[in-house]
Design a protein around this motif. Sequence first.
Motif, PDB file in Angstrom:
ATOM      1  N   UNK A   1       0.853  -1.187   0.000  1.00  0.00           N
ATOM      2  CA  UNK A   1       0.000   0.000   0.000  1.00  0.00           C
ATOM      3  C   UNK A   1       0.889   1.238   0.000  1.00  0.00           C
ATOM      4  N   UNK A   2       0.802   2.022  -1.059  1.00  0.00           N
ATOM      5  CA  UNK A   2       1.500   3.304  -1.108  1.00  0.00           C
ATOM      6  C   UNK A   2       0.529   4.357  -0.614  1.00  0.00           C
ATOM      7  N   UNK A   3       0.830   4.964   0.517  1.00  0.00           N
ATOM      8  CA  UNK A   3      -0.080   5.933   1.120  1.00  0.00           C
ATOM      9  C   UNK A   3       0.504   7.331   1.044  1.00  0.00           C
ATOM     10  N   UNK A   4      -0.240   8.200   0.377  1.00  0.00           N
ATOM     11  CA  UNK A   4       0.141   9.606   0.255  1.00  0.00           C
ATOM     12  C   UNK A   4      -0.821  10.419   1.114  1.00  0.00           C
ATOM     13  N   UNK A   5      -0.272  11.100   2.119  1.00  0.00           N
ATOM     14  CA  UNK A   5      -1.083  11.963   2.973  1.00  0.00           C
ATOM     15  C   UNK A   5      -1.116  13.353   2.360  1.00  0.00           C
TER      16      UNK A   5
END
Length: 141
Positions: A57-61
Amino acid sequence: MQFLFSHAMLRVHDLQTTRRFFVDGLGLVEKQTCVNEAAGFTMVILNVPGDDQFEVHLTYNHDDQRYVGGRTFGHLAFFVDDLYTVCARILELGFTVARPPRDGVRAFLRTPEGISIELIKQGAPLPIIEPWASMANDGTW
């Protein structure tokens, strides 16, 4: 009590470049993209081709915060059939092979976010050849 692996989550600052590293460079497949405006993040779910159970999972905040050290991750490890081809493709795309596959068995890459990726040759080691045999390390992993 039984534990099963669920996924690995990486916090990223540049989602598009990191997606390109994993999809175009390593050959992972994009399974799903989730944008949650209310919670302020976008998540891209990737799989190893042919293995729906292993997810990254690539999570961009959306707050544009940069993460360092333990806030990103340690490393991900992948078995590959042709270590040299994957490393060459990573270099062709302009990414870094931090520890080249000098032994024909293992290499370490760095994502655009500085996360270590370990590539392990599945099966017997490859013959030791150039340019890998004499290639120096580039940074840390």
